[in-house]
Scaffold this active site. Structure first.
Site, PDB file in Angstrom:
ATOM      1  N   ALA A 147       0.845  -1.193   0.000  1.00  0.00           N
ATOM      2  CA  ALA A 147       0.000   0.000   0.000  1.00  0.00           C
ATOM      3  C   ALA A 147       0.880   1.243   0.000  1.00  0.00           C
ATOM      4  CB  ALA A 147      -0.896  -0.016   1.222  1.00  0.00           C
ATOM      5  N   GLY A 163       0.744  -5.372   0.861  1.00  0.00           N
ATOM      6  CA  GLY A 163      -0.296  -5.497  -0.162  1.00  0.00           C
ATOM      7  C   GLY A 163       0.229  -6.160  -1.430  1.00  0.00           C
ATOM      8  N   GLU A 209      -0.020  -9.747  -0.785  1.00  0.00           N
ATOM      9  CA  GLU A 209      -1.452 -10.097  -0.781  1.00  0.00           C
ATOM     10  C   GLU A 209      -1.995 -10.226  -2.204  1.00  0.00           C
ATOM     11  OE1 GLU A 209      -2.492  -6.859   2.041  1.00  0.00           O
ATOM     12  OE2 GLU A 209      -3.559  -8.441   3.114  1.00  0.00           O
ATOM     13  N   GLU A 245       3.116  -5.510   7.748  1.00  0.00           N
ATOM     14  CA  GLU A 245       2.123  -4.557   8.263  1.00  0.00           C
ATOM     15  C   GLU A 245       2.199  -4.371   9.769  1.00  0.00           C
ATOM     16  OE1 GLU A 245       1.589  -6.812   5.969  1.00  0.00           O
ATOM     17  OE2 GLU A 245       0.296  -6.022   4.394  1.00  0.00           O
TER      18      GLU A 245
END
Ligand code: NAD
Length: 712
Positions: free
Chosen positions: A61, A103, A106, A126
């Site tokens: 992110a 992310g 992910e 994270e």
């Protein structure tokens, strides 16, 4: 933002394009979703490869968007995008070069296959930002790896190298060649094959025996390591959801947990730390020199003088950064021992040579002096270095507290003299205080900051004053801890309060570890204790201020801490590390209080925290006022990376802002009224001015500081 092209007739290659780390910004998310839809609807496309443009797959992110809800809400959500990737009826292969983090990983987990370059790294970091993998990572990874391995990755946030990722089953294949080309070939071979089992959202977690007991234990373990941080515990809960709930229910749990973390002060603090670390590299000096305008001469050779505890670590840190190092030590047995220790740490020679003669430093670009903390010894060395070293060589001292300017004046090149304050162990600790004296040139600071970066340090430029920034602020903190003992607290009580707050070690355990004799020696030099103090002087007052002789009395008893097996705690033997309560200390404190007519009172954890931390914070405001640190962010970086201040509390100045400056001021006023002989509790005028101007947010403090003479 997401390039889309068709190769080999049937493979859609979607390439994320957002340098430098291909972060998933709103525009990238938009582009990614459009590309996935295009691939889905194009009948010519039979498979898909997702990659990162120009190297890294994806760094996750966009952290700049985190604090800004409107940003995060613009563009499609990651969860939605990853669902459409996973649901695609054509095989999707992630081609991972460089790294897939947060992310980014992910996204790769939503793909049906993962191809990695043999030098790639993957991870879900994270947790270090006070969060959890909130776009399905906490639900998909356990389904792929099993609970144990997934939990380890998610709770620690560690990066996993490609080889290990292959073994874990996180990557399906590795390649040494072009990852995208290999992934394209593989995608073609998978065209038309069934995908149901490749969709992690469809799979159950591999079964685990005694699941309840496993998670109970995991929670206890995480709580023990978290030091008050909420994110690791939320990670355990989310993975438990993956193991026990259907996928969609697990996703709902992940979302709820993420929302709680996202809006918490802890995530805010952790994010702030992320930026303070980077911000320290953008240093400034009062002469107008700045990080981006000042050119530094590169340093490629260094000499280290004095191979005790610090010199050995500094030698290792410099050698690991690729410098060729000559290590100088006058004591023969120390030289031999250091040579063995350094070789062990470097796993071989590593470009280090050894000498007993200071002349060996003649050719070095930089000299780091790390001999005893004794001004006379250091002055003599700087005098010699001034004539021995080549012109242009920088002369640095690792002193913890001595005056850099005095050392500079022993040389004919004061503008090339500076402090490089490393922390023990110097090859491990991230912090480096780069201390400039009034005559240190901007180019010298620039060269040191650049070197700090090469060593992987968080380097903070600070001004010259006793203790610089870190140790200067530590002094009032330690002093309050001693006063609390006098007033009725025990080392156990004080340490428990500080450890619960999040420090890895309370102040008394820390003092036992570093040695009580160090402070004793400094106090003797300052004339606060020792033979210079006459018997008619009151024991508990020095220079009109309250003074606690407790540390001196302990040293007189030979209690230096771990090294003597006895200090504020008891250890099984000298050098042992497990601290046990010592009944001797209890009676020692009781007798001491009795002798001085002190009445022990009940002290709670809140008072411990407020007295110790507010005194430290107050000194932080003085440091800002004096211009010894350029910003509150720099002070916070020093405390987080050098003094164990918990990241999820941002640093002392951030913490003060979070508590509320008015409340900190009120607390200090209250304690100063109760202890008027303790000037460290007297609120600093900058704090008063900040409160009077409505407690502006931390990034606006500099406007209130302005007008004061800066040393930086
Ligand atoms: P130390 O006593 O372990 O080592 C000092 C070494 O210097 C000894 O090996 C000694 O033989 C050698 N030495 C003395 N005179 C010398 C000379 N003229 N030429 C060459 N070698 C000489 O000390 P240390 O703990 O490593 O501390 C060194 C410096 O680092 C001090 O200034 C200290 O304040 C500072 N420092 C220490 C720490 C810490 O935690 N120990 C942390 C930060 C800074």
């Amino acid at each position: 933002m997401a390039q889309y092209r068709i190769v080999s007739g049937s493979v859609a290659v979607i390439s994320i394009q957002n340098p430098p780390v291909n972060a998933l910004s709103a525009a990238v998310r938009e582009g990614l979703l459009l590309s996935v839809r295009a691939a889905a609807s194009d009948p010519l496309v039979r498979s898909v490869v997702i990659s990162g443009h120009n190297g890294p797959f994806c760094g996750g992110a966009d952290i700049k968007e985190f604090g800004n809800v409107s940003h995060l809400e613009s563009g499609p959500h990651l969860v939605e995008i990853f669902e459409s990737v996973e649901a695609l009826a054509k095989p999707v292969v992630a081609a991972i070069e460089g790294f897939a983090l947060g992310g980014g990983l992910e996204l790769a987990l939503a793909c049906h296959y993962r191809f990695g370059h043999s030098e790639a790294r993957v991870g879900l970091p994270e947790v270090s930002l006070g969060l959890l993998p909130g776009a399905g990572g906490s639900q998909r990874l356990p389904r792929l790896l099993g609970v144990r391995a997934a939990l380890d990755m998610i709770v620690t946030g560690r990066h996993v190298a490609a080889g290990e990722a292959l073994k874990l089953g996180l990557l399906d294949r590795l390649t040494d060649g072009n990852t995208v080309d290999a992934a394209v070939r593989f995608a073609q071979s998978a065209e038309g094959k069934p995908l149901d089992d490749r969709r992690l959202g469809n799979r159950p977690c591999p079964p685990l025996e005694n699941i309840d007991a496993f998670f109970e234990e995991a929670l206890i373990h995480a709580r023990g390591r978290a030091r008050g941080a909420a994110a690791p515990l939320a990670c355990v809960q989310a993975v438990r959801g993956a193991a026990t709930l259907p996928f969609l229910k697990g996703m709902e749990l992940e979302k709820r947990l993420m929302e709680t973390l996202m809006t918490s002060g802890q995530a805010q603090a952790s994010r702030y730390c992320f930026f303070t670390e980077r911000g320290a590299a953008r240093w400034t000096t009062p002469t107008g020199a700045r990080w981006d305008t000042c050119r530094a001469r590169p340093i490629s050779t260094a000499a280290v003088i004095g191979l005790g505890t610090m010199g050995r670590g500094i030698t290792v840190a410099l050698a690991r950064a690729g410098l060729s190092v000559v290590a100088v030590e006058t004591q023969e047995h120390q030289l031999d021992e250091a040579q063995r220790a350094v070789s062990r740490m470097l796993k071989g020679g590593g470009g280090v040579s050894y000498s007993a003669d200071l002349q060996a430093a003649a050719g070095a670009d930089l000299v780091v002096e790390a001999v005893f903390e004794d001004m006379a010894v250091k002055e003599e060395i700087f005098k010699q270095l001034s004539s021995v070293c080549k012109p242009g060589a920088l002369l640095a001292t690792n002193t913890s507290s001595l005056d850099i300017d005095r050392l500079a004046s022993c040389t004919l090149r004061p503008e090339q003299v500076l402090g490089l304050h490393f922390f023990a162990p110097a090859h491990v600790m991230r912090l480096l205080e780069v201390v400039s004296g009034p005559r240190t040139s901007p180019q010298t600071v620039a060269a040191a900051m650049q070197l700090g970066r090469r060593m992987g340090k968080v380097s903070v430029a600070v001004g010259n004053c006793p203790g610089f920034v870190g140790n200067r602020m530590l002094k009032p903190y330690l002093e309050q801890a001693y006063f609390l003992l006098e007033e009725g607290a025990s080392p156990e009580l004080v340490d428990a309060a500080l450890e619960e707050f999040g420090f890895p070690m309370g102040v008394f355990k820390m003092s036992d570890l570093s040695g009580l004799d160090i402070g004793w020696r400094v106090r003797k030099e300052e004339g606060l204790t020792g033979p210079g103090v006459t018997a008619d002087q009151p024991m508990r007052t020095r220079r009109g201020r309250r003074y606690s002789p407790l540390g001196d009395l302990m040293c007189e008893e030979g209690r230096y801490g771990q090294k003597t097996g006895r200090g504020w705690y008891l250890y099984d033997r000298p050098g042992a590390r497990v601290a046990r309560s010592d009944p001797w200390l209890r009676s020692f404190l009781e007798e001491y209080r009795e002798r001085h007519g002190l009445l022990a009172r009940r002290i709670d954890q809140q008072e411990v925290l407020e007295r110790c931390l507010y005194a430290l914070i107050n000194e932080g405001f003085r440091v800002l006022e004096d211009g010894v640190a350029a910003s509150p962010q720099n002070i916070d970086a020093i405390y987080v990376f050098g003094y164990g201040w918990p990241k999820h509390r941002g640093g002392p100045m951030f913490y003060a802002a979070q508590v509320g400056l008015a409340r900190v001021l009120e607390g200090l006023e209250k304690y100063h009224k109760a202890h008027p002989d303790s000037p460290h509790l007297q609120p600093c005028s900058l704090l008063r001015r900040l409160v009077a101007s409505g407690s502006p947010p931390i990034h606006k403090w500099s406007e209130v500081v302005k007008g004061h003479r800066s040393q930086l």
